[in-house]
Design a protein around this motif. Structure first.
Motif, PDB file in Angstrom:
ATOM      1  N   UNK A  70     -58.682 -18.767 -43.778  1.00 46.83           N
ATOM      2  CA  UNK A  70     -59.604 -17.660 -44.017  1.00 46.83           C
ATOM      3  C   UNK A  70     -60.475 -17.379 -42.785  1.00 46.83           C
ATOM      4  N   UNK A  71     -60.800 -16.105 -42.569  1.00 43.59           N
ATOM      5  CA  UNK A  71     -61.588 -15.701 -41.405  1.00 43.59           C
ATOM      6  C   UNK A  71     -62.928 -16.430 -41.347  1.00 43.59           C
ATOM      7  N   UNK A  72     -63.540 -16.675 -42.489  1.00 42.89           N
ATOM      8  CA  UNK A  72     -64.837 -17.371 -42.495  1.00 42.89           C
ATOM      9  C   UNK A  72     -64.703 -18.794 -41.955  1.00 42.89           C
ATOM     10  N   UNK A  73     -63.588 -19.467 -42.279  1.00 39.72           N
ATOM     11  CA  UNK A  73     -63.352 -20.817 -41.753  1.00 39.72           C
ATOM     12  C   UNK A  73     -63.143 -20.749 -40.244  1.00 39.72           C
ATOM     13  N   UNK A  74     -62.364 -19.775 -39.797  1.00 39.00           N
ATOM     14  CA  UNK A  74     -62.100 -19.629 -38.368  1.00 39.00           C
ATOM     15  C   UNK A  74     -63.408 -19.389 -37.612  1.00 39.00           C
ATOM     16  N   UNK A  75     -64.266 -18.533 -38.148  1.00 37.51           N
ATOM     17  CA  UNK A  75     -65.569 -18.274 -37.502  1.00 37.51           C
ATOM     18  C   UNK A  75     -66.404 -19.541 -37.452  1.00 37.51           C
ATOM     19  N   UNK A  76     -66.454 -20.269 -38.566  1.00 36.60           N
ATOM     20  CA  UNK A  76     -67.245 -21.503 -38.616  1.00 36.60           C
ATOM     21  C   UNK A  76     -66.744 -22.531 -37.593  1.00 36.60           C
ATOM     22  N   UNK A  77     -65.433 -22.556 -37.364  1.00 41.11           N
ATOM     23  CA  UNK A  77     -64.833 -23.519 -36.427  1.00 41.11           C
ATOM     24  C   UNK A  77     -64.788 -23.002 -34.998  1.00 41.11           C
ATOM     25  N   UNK A  78     -65.073 -21.714 -34.815  1.00 39.86           N
ATOM     26  CA  UNK A  78     -65.021 -21.140 -33.473  1.00 39.86           C
ATOM     27  C   UNK A  78     -63.608 -21.007 -32.942  1.00 39.86           C
ATOM     28  N   UNK A  79     -62.653 -20.775 -33.841  1.00 39.09           N
ATOM     29  CA  UNK A  79     -61.259 -20.627 -33.416  1.00 39.09           C
ATOM     30  C   UNK A  79     -60.822 -19.182 -33.591  1.00 39.09           C
ATOM     31  N   UNK A  80     -59.763 -18.828 -32.878  1.00 37.18           N
ATOM     32  CA  UNK A  80     -59.247 -17.464 -32.913  1.00 37.18           C
ATOM     33  C   UNK A  80     -57.753 -17.516 -32.656  1.00 37.18           C
ATOM     34  N   UNK A  81     -57.113 -16.372 -32.740  1.00 33.57           N
ATOM     35  CA  UNK A  81     -55.678 -16.316 -32.468  1.00 33.57           C
ATOM     36  C   UNK A  81     -55.416 -16.888 -31.081  1.00 33.57           C
ATOM     37  N   UNK A  82     -54.478 -17.822 -30.991  1.00 36.70           N
ATOM     38  CA  UNK A  82     -54.160 -18.457 -29.721  1.00 36.70           C
ATOM     39  C   UNK A  82     -54.873 -19.783 -29.518  1.00 36.70           C
ATOM     40  N   UNK A  83     -55.855 -20.110 -30.378  1.00 33.03           N
ATOM     41  CA  UNK A  83     -56.534 -21.402 -30.272  1.00 33.03           C
ATOM     42  C   UNK A  83     -55.541 -22.524 -30.549  1.00 33.03           C
ATOM     43  N   UNK A  84     -55.798 -23.681 -29.978  1.00 35.05           N
ATOM     44  CA  UNK A  84     -54.930 -24.839 -30.186  1.00 35.05           C
ATOM     45  C   UNK A  84     -55.437 -25.728 -31.303  1.00 35.05           C
ATOM     46  N   UNK A  85     -54.538 -26.525 -31.846  1.00 30.37           N
ATOM     47  CA  UNK A  85     -54.900 -27.482 -32.885  1.00 30.37           C
ATOM     48  C   UNK A  85     -54.045 -28.731 -32.739  1.00 30.37           C
ATOM     49  N   UNK A  86     -54.643 -29.863 -32.997  1.00 32.54           N
ATOM     50  CA  UNK A  86     -53.938 -31.131 -33.075  1.00 32.54           C
ATOM     51  C   UNK A  86     -53.632 -31.341 -34.550  1.00 32.54           C
ATOM     52  N   UNK A  87     -52.349 -31.307 -34.925  1.00 33.30           N
ATOM     53  CA  UNK A  87     -51.956 -31.408 -36.329  1.00 33.30           C
ATOM     54  C   UNK A  87     -51.167 -32.690 -36.532  1.00 33.30           C
ATOM     55  N   UNK A  88     -51.526 -33.432 -37.556  1.00 33.75           N
ATOM     56  CA  UNK A  88     -50.829 -34.694 -37.845  1.00 33.75           C
ATOM     57  C   UNK A  88     -50.951 -35.030 -39.326  1.00 33.75           C
ATOM     58  N   UNK A  89     -50.164 -36.011 -39.736  1.00 33.63           N
ATOM     59  CA  UNK A  89     -50.228 -36.516 -41.102  1.00 33.63           C
ATOM     60  C   UNK A  89     -50.932 -37.865 -41.052  1.00 33.63           C
ATOM     61  N   UNK A  90     -51.994 -37.999 -41.835  1.00 31.84           N
ATOM     62  CA  UNK A  90     -52.747 -39.257 -41.925  1.00 31.84           C
ATOM     63  C   UNK A  90     -52.883 -39.640 -43.389  1.00 31.84           C
ATOM     64  N   UNK A  91     -52.336 -40.784 -43.737  1.00 34.31           N
ATOM     65  CA  UNK A  91     -52.444 -41.287 -45.112  1.00 34.31           C
ATOM     66  C   UNK A  91     -52.022 -40.248 -46.147  1.00 34.31           C
ATOM     67  N   UNK A  92     -50.915 -39.557 -45.876  1.00 35.50           N
ATOM     68  CA  UNK A  92     -50.385 -38.586 -46.810  1.00 35.50           C
ATOM     69  C   UNK A  92     -51.136 -37.266 -46.830  1.00 35.50           C
TER      70      UNK A  92
END
Length: 81
Positions: free
Chosen positions: A17-39
């Motif tokens: 959601x756009x509100x989450x993106x604003x709160x996190x300061x991310x936008x189209x093209x932003x990077x993310x570290x994605x992983x699985x931790x404890x399921x």
């Protein structure tokens, strides 16, 4: 908030959601570290995602960093020869 996974090509995607993106300061093209931790699926925004320019990388090549061709064997599929 419950989100639903959607098909994106052969992968699955979640829309943030756009509100989450604003709160996190991310936008189209932003990077993310994605992983699985404890399921659990964990996605952490990354502020300094490196970007590379081929011309700049090639400009750094010299006799010490240039390597010979590497033989990979005969074609086994639809490679171009």
């Amino acid at each position: 908030m419950i989100l639903h996974f959607a098909k994106w090509g052969n992968s699955l995607a979640l829309r943030i959601p756009a509100s989450y993106a604003r709160d996190l300061g991310i936008h189209e093209g932003s990077g993310a570290d994605v992983r699985v931790e404890n399921g659990r699926l964990v996605a952490l925004p990354v502020q300094d995602v490196p970007s590379y320019d081929l011309d700049e990388l090639l400009a750094g090549m010299d006799d010490d960093t240039l390597h010979a061709e590497v033989a990979t064997g005969p074609a086994v599929g639809n490679e171009f020869s």
